[in-house]
Write a protein that holds these residues in place. Structure first.
Motif, mmCIF file in Angstrom:
data_model
loop_
_atom_site.group_PDB
_atom_site.id
_atom_site.type_symbol
_atom_site.label_atom_id
_atom_site.label_comp_id
_atom_site.label_asym_id
_atom_site.label_seq_id
_atom_site.Cartn_x
_atom_site.Cartn_y
_atom_site.Cartn_z
ATOM 1 N N GLN A 43 0.844 -1.053 0.074
ATOM 2 C CA GLN A 43 -0.116 0.193 -0.117
ATOM 3 C C GLN A 43 0.874 1.131 0.107
ATOM 4 O O GLN A 43 0.721 2.536 -0.905
ATOM 5 C CB GLN A 43 -0.847 -0.244 1.349
ATOM 6 C CG GLN A 43 -1.822 1.240 1.204
ATOM 7 C CD GLN A 43 -2.569 1.253 2.335
ATOM 8 O OE1 GLN A 43 -2.602 0.419 3.320
ATOM 9 N NE2 GLN A 43 -3.717 2.102 2.532
ATOM 10 N N TYR A 44 2.013 1.271 1.018
ATOM 11 C CA TYR A 44 2.514 2.458 0.901
ATOM 12 C C TYR A 44 3.259 2.823 -0.290
ATOM 13 O O TYR A 44 3.615 3.962 -0.858
ATOM 14 C CB TYR A 44 3.714 2.428 2.121
ATOM 15 C CG TYR A 44 4.366 3.703 2.233
ATOM 16 C CD1 TYR A 44 3.702 4.607 2.755
ATOM 17 C CD2 TYR A 44 5.697 3.734 1.732
ATOM 18 C CE1 TYR A 44 4.334 6.042 3.046
ATOM 19 C CE2 TYR A 44 6.299 5.120 1.964
ATOM 20 C CZ TYR A 44 5.646 6.281 2.527
ATOM 21 O OH TYR A 44 6.332 7.458 2.507
ATOM 22 N N PHE A 45 4.127 1.663 -0.913
ATOM 23 C CA PHE A 45 4.858 1.794 -2.368
ATOM 24 C C PHE A 45 3.865 1.516 -3.174
ATOM 25 O O PHE A 45 4.271 0.539 -4.242
ATOM 26 C CB PHE A 45 5.989 1.094 -2.205
ATOM 27 C CG PHE A 45 7.094 1.657 -1.191
ATOM 28 C CD1 PHE A 45 7.806 2.636 -1.742
ATOM 29 C CD2 PHE A 45 7.674 0.912 -0.103
ATOM 30 C CE1 PHE A 45 9.081 3.211 -1.057
ATOM 31 C CE2 PHE A 45 8.700 1.474 0.531
ATOM 32 C CZ PHE A 45 9.244 2.551 0.055
ATOM 33 N N ASN A 46 2.983 2.477 -3.518
ATOM 34 C CA ASN A 46 1.976 2.618 -4.545
ATOM 35 C C ASN A 46 1.580 3.739 -4.813
ATOM 36 O O ASN A 46 1.066 4.618 -3.894
ATOM 37 C CB ASN A 46 0.680 1.534 -4.209
ATOM 38 C CG ASN A 46 -0.014 1.255 -5.253
ATOM 39 O OD1 ASN A 46 0.328 1.203 -6.461
ATOM 40 N ND2 ASN A 46 -1.261 1.064 -5.091
ATOM 41 N N GLY A 47 1.942 4.360 -5.919
ATOM 42 C CA GLY A 47 1.773 5.662 -6.418
ATOM 43 C C GLY A 47 3.164 6.273 -6.521
ATOM 44 O O GLY A 47 3.970 5.770 -6.710
ATOM 45 N N THR A 48 3.112 7.593 -6.442
ATOM 46 C CA THR A 48 4.409 8.410 -6.642
ATOM 47 C C THR A 48 4.758 8.955 -5.192
ATOM 48 O O THR A 48 4.118 9.384 -4.470
ATOM 49 C CB THR A 48 4.209 9.661 -7.604
ATOM 50 O OG1 THR A 48 3.769 9.072 -8.892
ATOM 51 C CG2 THR A 48 5.324 10.446 -7.850
ATOM 52 N N LEU A 49 6.024 8.692 -4.822
ATOM 53 C CA LEU A 49 6.776 9.139 -3.895
ATOM 54 C C LEU A 49 7.842 10.018 -4.082
ATOM 55 O O LEU A 49 8.702 10.115 -5.091
ATOM 56 C CB LEU A 49 6.958 7.920 -2.971
ATOM 57 C CG LEU A 49 6.251 6.934 -2.525
ATOM 58 C CD1 LEU A 49 6.268 5.884 -3.253
ATOM 59 C CD2 LEU A 49 6.502 6.553 -1.093
ATOM 60 N N GLN A 183 -3.044 10.561 -3.669
ATOM 61 C CA GLN A 183 -3.493 9.893 -4.911
ATOM 62 C C GLN A 183 -4.629 10.545 -5.455
ATOM 63 O O GLN A 183 -5.316 11.552 -4.790
ATOM 64 C CB GLN A 183 -4.082 8.575 -4.513
ATOM 65 C CG GLN A 183 -3.252 7.544 -3.933
ATOM 66 C CD GLN A 183 -2.232 6.717 -5.145
ATOM 67 O OE1 GLN A 183 -2.714 6.911 -6.344
ATOM 68 N NE2 GLN A 183 -1.294 6.076 -4.669
ATOM 69 N N ALA A 184 -4.707 10.802 -6.715
ATOM 70 C CA ALA A 184 -5.565 11.854 -7.546
ATOM 71 C C ALA A 184 -7.044 11.011 -7.373
ATOM 72 O O ALA A 184 -6.996 9.823 -7.252
ATOM 73 C CB ALA A 184 -5.379 11.822 -8.974
ATOM 74 N N ALA A 185 -8.021 11.867 -7.096
ATOM 75 C CA ALA A 185 -9.338 11.122 -7.056
ATOM 76 C C ALA A 185 -9.803 10.498 -8.482
ATOM 77 O O ALA A 185 -9.526 11.185 -9.446
ATOM 78 C CB ALA A 185 -10.378 11.945 -6.534
ATOM 79 N N PRO A 186 -10.233 9.257 -8.422
ATOM 80 C CA PRO A 186 -10.787 8.377 -9.624
ATOM 81 C C PRO A 186 -11.835 9.458 -10.278
ATOM 82 O O PRO A 186 -12.672 10.127 -9.830
ATOM 83 C CB PRO A 186 -11.304 7.435 -9.288
ATOM 84 C CG PRO A 186 -11.519 7.394 -7.868
ATOM 85 C CD PRO A 186 -10.724 8.426 -7.259
#
Length: 186
Positions: A43-49, A183-186
């Motif tokens: 969950q944490y390493f999902n998306g842009t960091l 995270q951007a809203a869908p």
């Protein structure tokens, strides 16, 4: 007589120091099993960091500063961490990790400059990540042992402290602060 008296006075101190040294074992991930917030690596390493870090030599002097943009995603039990480094001297580097969950709280990782496989274990809010990195220094490639400890502070921030060594001798440390972008809203 003086020597005997001296030894008798110093013996309890020596015994105490040996006892303390024997009791000081390094932490394991299980040491942090009850700590919160609980780290879910997928969950944490999902998306842009974004990460900001420093490298300190064994004397503690900061010899390099850097930033990292990490684009992370998972497909089932396999994750990809695509990392773009920018160093304070203007140089750039890219590392792409492939992570694989092997059991609850256990992960294996590979990257082109990692020798063999990295081994990770999560418990509570902590991750211990151990690996050997092929590190270029002044035109020579060194195989350096890394032991990373990452601690989740909240949903967005994780701190990382990596000890670097060769043949058991400290070479320095890397300190990083990760910030997860919303995270951007869908």
């Amino acid at each position: 007589m003086r020597l005997m008296s001296y030894c008798q006075r110093r013996l309890p101190l020596a015994a105490l120091l040996l006892t303390l040294a024997a009791c000081s074992t390094p932490p394991t991930p299980a040491t942090y099993a009850l700590e919160t917030p609980k780290l879910d690596l997928q969950q944490y390493f999902n998306g842009t960091l974004d990460a900001h870090g420093i490298f300190q030599d064994r004397s503690g002097k900061v010899v390099k500063r850097f930033t990292v943009v990490i684009r992370a995603s998972w497909a089932g039990e396999t994750g990809t961490l695509d990392e773009d480094f920018t160093y304070s001297d203007g140089s750039k580097q890219r590392r792409v990790w492939t992570l694989r969950k092997t059991a609850p709280g256990r992960f294996i990782g590979t990257a082109p400059d990692v020798i063999g496989e990295a081994v990770g274990e999560v418990a509570g809010n902590a991750l211990r990540w151990q690996y050997v990195l092929a590190l270029p220094v002044d035109g020579t490639l060194y195989h350096v042992d890394f032991e990373d400890w990452m601690f989740l502070m909240d949903d967005a921030v994780m701190l990382n402290r990596a000890a670097m060594s060769k043949f058991g001798f400290s070479l320095g440390a890397v300190t990083l602060s990760f910030s997860k972008r919303p995270q951007a809203a869908p």
